[in-house]
Design a protein around this motif. Structure first.
Motif, PDB file in Angstrom:
ATOM      1  N   ASP A   1      55.737  31.122  93.923  1.00 51.06           N
ATOM      2  CA  ASP A   1      55.807  31.014  95.387  1.00 51.06           C
ATOM      3  C   ASP A   1      57.244  31.114  95.882  1.00 51.06           C
ATOM      4  N   GLU A   2      58.142  30.411  95.209  1.00 42.54           N
ATOM      5  CA  GLU A   2      59.552  30.417  95.614  1.00 42.54           C
ATOM      6  C   GLU A   2      60.159  31.810  95.470  1.00 42.54           C
ATOM      7  N   LEU A   3      59.893  32.451  94.342  1.00 46.23           N
ATOM      8  CA  LEU A   3      60.467  33.775  94.092  1.00 46.23           C
ATOM      9  C   LEU A   3      59.894  34.812  95.051  1.00 46.23           C
ATOM     10  N   SER A   4      58.606  34.728  95.309  1.00 42.94           N
ATOM     11  CA  SER A   4      57.979  35.666  96.238  1.00 42.94           C
ATOM     12  C   SER A   4      58.585  35.525  97.632  1.00 42.94           C
ATOM     13  N   ARG A   5      58.832  34.297  98.046  1.00 43.56           N
ATOM     14  CA  ARG A   5      59.437  34.068  99.363  1.00 43.56           C
ATOM     15  C   ARG A   5      60.846  34.652  99.420  1.00 43.56           C
ATOM     16  N   LEU A   6      61.644  34.433  98.372  1.00 46.34           N
ATOM     17  CA  LEU A   6      63.019  34.941  98.355  1.00 46.34           C
ATOM     18  C   LEU A   6      63.039  36.471  98.423  1.00 46.34           C
ATOM     19  N   ILE A   7      62.136  37.109  97.695  1.00 48.02           N
ATOM     20  CA  ILE A   7      62.101  38.572  97.688  1.00 48.02           C
ATOM     21  C   ILE A   7      61.697  39.105  99.054  1.00 48.02           C
ATOM     22  N   LEU A   8      60.663  38.543  99.642  1.00 44.03           N
ATOM     23  CA  LEU A   8      60.223  39.027 100.953  1.00 44.03           C
ATOM     24  C   LEU A   8      61.287  38.801 102.019  1.00 44.03           C
ATOM     25  N   GLU A   9      62.019  37.686 101.928  1.00 44.56           N
ATOM     26  CA  GLU A   9      63.111  37.441 102.877  1.00 44.56           C
ATOM     27  C   GLU A   9      64.202  38.495 102.729  1.00 44.56           C
ATOM     28  N   SER A  10      64.428  38.950 101.500  1.00 42.03           N
ATOM     29  CA  SER A  10      65.447  39.974 101.256  1.00 42.03           C
ATOM     30  C   SER A  10      65.025  41.340 101.779  1.00 42.03           C
ATOM     31  N   CYS A  11      63.724  41.501 102.063  1.00 43.91           N
ATOM     32  CA  CYS A  11      63.192  42.797 102.470  1.00 43.91           C
ATOM     33  C   CYS A  11      63.051  42.940 103.982  1.00 43.91           C
ATOM     34  N   THR A  12      63.399  41.905 104.743  1.00 45.26           N
ATOM     35  CA  THR A  12      63.275  41.997 106.195  1.00 45.26           C
ATOM     36  C   THR A  12      64.378  42.886 106.769  1.00 45.26           C
ATOM     37  N   TYR A  13      64.116  43.445 107.921  1.00 46.95           N
ATOM     38  CA  TYR A  13      65.087  44.337 108.567  1.00 46.95           C
ATOM     39  C   TYR A  13      66.418  43.633 108.798  1.00 46.95           C
ATOM     40  N   GLU A  14      66.349  42.370 109.218  1.00 47.81           N
ATOM     41  CA  GLU A  14      67.566  41.615 109.554  1.00 47.81           C
ATOM     42  C   GLU A  14      68.431  41.340 108.333  1.00 47.81           C
ATOM     43  N   SER A  15      67.833  41.361 107.152  1.00 47.15           N
ATOM     44  CA  SER A  15      68.570  41.035 105.931  1.00 47.15           C
ATOM     45  C   SER A  15      69.279  42.232 105.311  1.00 47.15           C
ATOM     46  N   LEU A  16      69.016  43.429 105.833  1.00 48.99           N
ATOM     47  CA  LEU A  16      69.486  44.642 105.162  1.00 48.99           C
ATOM     48  C   LEU A  16      70.795  45.159 105.729  1.00 48.99           C
ATOM     49  N   ASP A  17      71.600  45.742 104.855  1.00 51.85           N
ATOM     50  CA  ASP A  17      72.822  46.421 105.260  1.00 51.85           C
ATOM     51  C   ASP A  17      72.423  47.689 106.027  1.00 51.85           C
ATOM     52  N   PRO A  18      72.978  47.911 107.221  1.00 55.34           N
ATOM     53  CA  PRO A  18      72.599  49.096 108.015  1.00 55.34           C
ATOM     54  C   PRO A  18      72.912  50.416 107.339  1.00 55.34           C
TER      55      PRO A  18
ATOM     56  N   PRO B   1      70.996  48.278  86.649  1.00 52.00           N
ATOM     57  CA  PRO B   1      69.985  48.403  87.714  1.00 52.00           C
ATOM     58  C   PRO B   1      70.059  47.284  88.750  1.00 52.00           C
ATOM     59  N   LEU B   2      70.469  46.079  88.319  1.00 54.24           N
ATOM     60  CA  LEU B   2      70.557  44.961  89.259  1.00 54.24           C
ATOM     61  C   LEU B   2      71.641  45.176  90.310  1.00 54.24           C
ATOM     62  N   LYS B   3      72.591  46.049  90.008  1.00 50.29           N
ATOM     63  CA  LYS B   3      73.594  46.416  91.002  1.00 50.29           C
ATOM     64  C   LYS B   3      73.167  47.664  91.773  1.00 50.29           C
ATOM     65  N   VAL B   4      72.706  48.671  91.055  1.00 45.17           N
ATOM     66  CA  VAL B   4      72.453  49.974  91.667  1.00 45.17           C
ATOM     67  C   VAL B   4      71.341  49.914  92.713  1.00 45.17           C
TER      68      VAL B   4
ATOM     69  N   VAL C   1      70.310  45.600 100.054  1.00 43.81           N
ATOM     70  CA  VAL C   1      69.814  44.225  99.957  1.00 43.81           C
ATOM     71  C   VAL C   1      70.993  43.270  99.807  1.00 43.81           C
ATOM     72  N   ARG C   2      70.941  42.169 100.524  1.00 41.08           N
ATOM     73  CA  ARG C   2      72.019  41.186 100.482  1.00 41.08           C
ATOM     74  C   ARG C   2      72.172  40.614  99.063  1.00 41.08           C
ATOM     75  N   HIS C   3      73.358  40.103  98.765  1.00 41.57           N
ATOM     76  CA  HIS C   3      73.611  39.543  97.431  1.00 41.57           C
ATOM     77  C   HIS C   3      72.873  38.228  97.230  1.00 41.57           C
ATOM     78  N   GLU C   4      72.766  37.438  98.274  1.00 43.53           N
ATOM     79  CA  GLU C   4      72.044  36.182  98.176  1.00 43.53           C
ATOM     80  C   GLU C   4      70.567  36.457  97.881  1.00 43.53           C
ATOM     81  N   GLY C   5      70.067  35.889  96.821  1.00 42.14           N
ATOM     82  CA  GLY C   5      68.666  36.079  96.455  1.00 42.14           C
ATOM     83  C   GLY C   5      68.436  37.122  95.380  1.00 42.14           C
ATOM     84  N   ARG C   6      69.474  37.883  95.003  1.00 42.40           N
ATOM     85  CA  ARG C   6      69.268  38.911  93.972  1.00 42.40           C
ATOM     86  C   ARG C   6      68.914  38.303  92.617  1.00 42.40           C
ATOM     87  N   GLU C   7      69.296  37.047  92.429  1.00 41.59           N
ATOM     88  CA  GLU C   7      68.982  36.393  91.157  1.00 41.59           C
ATOM     89  C   GLU C   7      67.468  36.238  90.965  1.00 41.59           C
ATOM     90  N   ALA C   8      66.710  36.426  92.051  1.00 38.27           N
ATOM     91  CA  ALA C   8      65.247  36.303  91.960  1.00 38.27           C
ATOM     92  C   ALA C   8      64.585  37.581  91.464  1.00 38.27           C
TER      93      ALA C   8
END
Length: 401
Positions: free
Chosen positions: A191-208, A147-150, A157-164
């Motif tokens: 707080d740190e994990l929540s920030r990393l997840i939300l950063e991964s969810c921004t439009y700019e962070s996503l693969d088109p 699931p962590l890959k799929v 979602v970018r690879h950076e931050g998936r460890e969160a």
């Protein structure tokens, strides 16, 4: 003329469902909760509780009386601030309707069917790798990596931050319980994990090319806000990983302990879907959460006052003999387990359910093709968690076909 409902006091039941003893073996307590009546009072934690299938189903499908907006934990997040912005799980219409509609064209059975072609190769590759090892630990080497890959790949979602993802989901679901030592340990980096997840969810962070940008398309269409798009992405990532990891682990643990069931599935692989539903019923990953009473009401003859919290035991409902028969505590491949509440029910039924089903079935089919038998090599270690049920470790030996 309508016959008035007789109002009675709820029976009291002793036992803390959040003690380590009752988390690792919940079934004696939830049996007492079911047998106490439609609604009981849990003395140790001071909350109304429901464990019968009929009553759990009624609450899940009556969002107007039993609100999610108060949060799925014991705290009323309408009155006390939560540790994170409320998600789609913690909303009611009209907000929930808007957010759910935004997902309708993004996550649906048709998309899930297309997904199968994309994840068959990763599933086969993973199974080949663990089969070559022989002895493996199912959770860390099979149930988590898939699931962590799929899910992140699907959403783009970018690879950076998936460890969160896993530690963040661990906080989310533990927070549906009390502020005990279990939650304190899980929330050490909240707080740190929540920030990393939300950063991964921004439009700019996503693969088109991922599905995530299609959620953001709803923002550009004016259907939802930027914040709601991030919250929908966050919900898919947390619910789509943790509960799927445990569903895979629970299924393989059940089958490892029942070699005759594994052998039959290899002979009759079309039963895989039935095995998955029966496992979700028998060992439900999502065991319990709260609803908030929105107006004075009566359930099962018990008066529930406005703003009261009710603790729903999904795991108890999924083993209720009145619904499933006298063998409800038995895993049975011939049982029709449709109607289980392992994915919830009604308005708040799991949004990632179609994807989770494809993931679990694809991985199971790959294992059935390649693995003759699964043999436990040590005692399985249960997970200590406030709301989810599963295993921390499942050591097994895989025998090649």
């Amino acid at each position: 003329m309508t016959t008035p409902v007789e109002v009675v006091a709820p029976a009291s039941v002793k036992g803390d469902p959040y003690s380590v003893e009752n988390i690792t073996n919940p079934y004696p307590l939830i049996q007492r909760i079911r047998e106490a009546g439609p609604v009981c009072w849990l003395e140790d934690i001071g909350v109304f509780a429901v464990g019968g299938y009929e009553e759990v189903w009624e609450i899940l499908t009556d969002f107007e009386t039993f609100s999610s907006a108060g949060g799925l934990g014991p705290k009323d997040i309408r009155k006390q601030a939560a540790w994170r912005p409320p998600s789609i799980l913690e909303s009611d219409p009209p907000t929930h309707t808007v957010m759910r509609r935004a997902l309708a064209g993004v996550i649906n059975p048709n998309v899930s069917r297309q997904l199968r072609a994309r994840i068959t190769e990763p599933a086969d590759s993973l199974v080949d790798r663990v089969l070559a090892q022989g002895e493996i630990e199912v959770i860390s080497e099979l149930a988590e990596p898939f699931p962590l890959k799929v899910i992140p790949d699907l959403l783009g979602v970018r690879h950076e931050g998936r460890e969160a993802l896993l530690p963040y989901g661990n906080i989310v679901f533990n927070a549906f319980g009390p502020e005990n030592a279990i939650l304190t340990r899980a929330a050490a980096r909240a707080d740190e994990l929540s920030r990393l997840i939300l950063e991964s969810c921004t439009y700019e962070s996503l693969d088109p090319d991922g599905l995530g940008v299609r959620i953001w398309d709803r923002v550009h269409e004016g259907l939802i806000t930027d914040e709601q798009a991030q919250l929908l992405m966050r919900a898919l990532l947390s619910a789509g990983v943790d509960s799927t990891v445990l569903a895979i682990g629970n299924l393989l643990a059940v089958l490892a302990e029942r070699p005759e069931a594994w052998a039959r599935l290899r002979r009759e692989p079309h039963l895989a879907k039935f095995a998955i539903d029966e496992s979700l019923r028998f060992e439900s990953p999502f065991q319990k959460f709260h609803r908030t009473v929105s107006a004075d009401t009566v359930l099962g003859g018990v008066r529930l006052p406005k703003d009261a919290k009710v603790l729903l035991f999904l795991g108890a409902a999924n083993r209720d003999p009145r619904k499933w028969g006298d063998d409800a505590d038995t895993f049975d491949l011939d049982r029709n387990a449709s109607g289980h509440v392992g994915f919830g029910m009604g308005l708040h039924q799991c949004i990632g359910q179609p994807i989770a089903r494809v993931e679990i079935e694809t991985l199971l089919q790959s294992l059935l093709e390649r693995v003759e038998s699964i043999e436990p090599t040590a005692e399985f270690e249960p997970l200590v968690h406030n709301s989810l049920r599963g295993y921390a470790r499942i050591p097994v030996r895989l025998i090649p076909a």
